[in-house]
Scaffold this motif. Structure first.
Motif, PDB file in Angstrom:
ATOM      1  N   ARG A  62      -2.253 -20.811  67.594  1.00 43.80           N
ATOM      2  CA  ARG A  62      -2.822 -19.521  66.713  1.00 43.80           C
ATOM      3  C   ARG A  62      -4.868 -19.856  67.490  1.00 43.80           C
ATOM      4  N   LEU A  63      -5.578 -20.707  67.102  1.00 42.81           N
ATOM      5  CA  LEU A  63      -6.881 -20.643  67.065  1.00 42.81           C
ATOM      6  C   LEU A  63      -7.325 -20.655  69.006  1.00 42.81           C
ATOM      7  N   GLY A  64      -6.467 -21.632  69.232  1.00 43.29           N
ATOM      8  CA  GLY A  64      -6.537 -21.619  70.577  1.00 43.29           C
ATOM      9  C   GLY A  64      -6.472 -20.571  71.748  1.00 43.29           C
ATOM     10  N   GLY A  65      -5.396 -20.154  71.085  1.00 37.56           N
ATOM     11  CA  GLY A  65      -5.177 -18.410  72.046  1.00 37.56           C
ATOM     12  C   GLY A  65      -6.288 -17.302  71.429  1.00 37.56           C
ATOM     13  N   VAL A  66      -6.260 -17.566  70.036  1.00 38.54           N
ATOM     14  CA  VAL A  66      -7.497 -16.454  70.016  1.00 38.54           C
ATOM     15  C   VAL A  66      -9.305 -16.874  71.157  1.00 38.54           C
ATOM     16  N   LEU A  67      -9.694 -18.878  70.812  1.00 43.95           N
ATOM     17  CA  LEU A  67     -10.951 -19.054  71.348  1.00 43.95           C
ATOM     18  C   LEU A  67     -10.426 -18.669  73.257  1.00 43.95           C
ATOM     19  N   ALA A  68      -9.256 -19.309  73.637  1.00 40.09           N
ATOM     20  CA  ALA A  68      -9.104 -18.816  75.247  1.00 40.09           C
ATOM     21  C   ALA A  68      -9.570 -17.287  75.631  1.00 40.09           C
ATOM     22  N   ARG A  69      -9.217 -16.005  74.643  1.00 43.57           N
ATOM     23  CA  ARG A  69      -9.546 -15.021  75.209  1.00 43.57           C
ATOM     24  C   ARG A  69     -11.459 -14.946  75.297  1.00 43.57           C
TER      25      ARG A  69
END
Length: 140
Positions: A62-69
């Motif tokens: 989830r954090l990876g998905g958020v920080l990818a933005r």
């Protein structure tokens, strides 16, 4: 305990995570996880509580998905594989109910709002005018 109570008592259990350094943005300013989440339009404390409630793998994903933005920190895009595990390790390991309780209002807390209160006050005012102040019905 409310979020403000945590701040008065010296912080929240998520402070290590939220104030962790992500790097510098294009303007040379140091960006923390808190500022990155806020720039993305997310509530940092709610997001931290949600991440802490997940398994390590779930939080990593989830954090990876958020920080990818988040494109403001160029170094974050080059090496997210080193940053995200470090950040997930900063989350509280096993939050108990007391830790996350009070960080968000209970479900349905604001369901009634101001409308019903206003309606009751208007009915009370009408009854006071009719029975106490009196009215003979003639309009005089």
């Amino acid at each position: 305990m409310s979020r403000m109570d945590y701040l008065r008592n010296g912080g929240t259990p998520f402070d290590g995570f939220l104030y962790a350094d992500l790097g510098q943005d294009r303007a040379g300013n140091t960006v923390s996880v808190l500022s990155a989440l806020a720039r993305l339009g997310l509530d940092p404390w709610d997001e931290a509580a949600d991440l802490a409630a997940l398994s390590r793998e779930g939080a990593y994903s989830r954090l990876g998905g958020v920080l990818a933005r988040f494109y403001d920190v160029p170094s974050l895009g080059r090496d997210p594989g080193a940053t995200i595990p470090r950040l997930v390790d900063l989350l509280p390991k096993a939050p108990d109910r007391k830790t996350t309780q009070g960080l968000a209002p209970p479900a349905g807390a604001n369901a009634l709002g101001f409308g019903p209160i206003l309606a009751v006050l208007l009915v009370v005012l009408f009854l006071v005018q009719t029975f106490i102040l009196g009215s003979d019905g003639t309009g005089d």
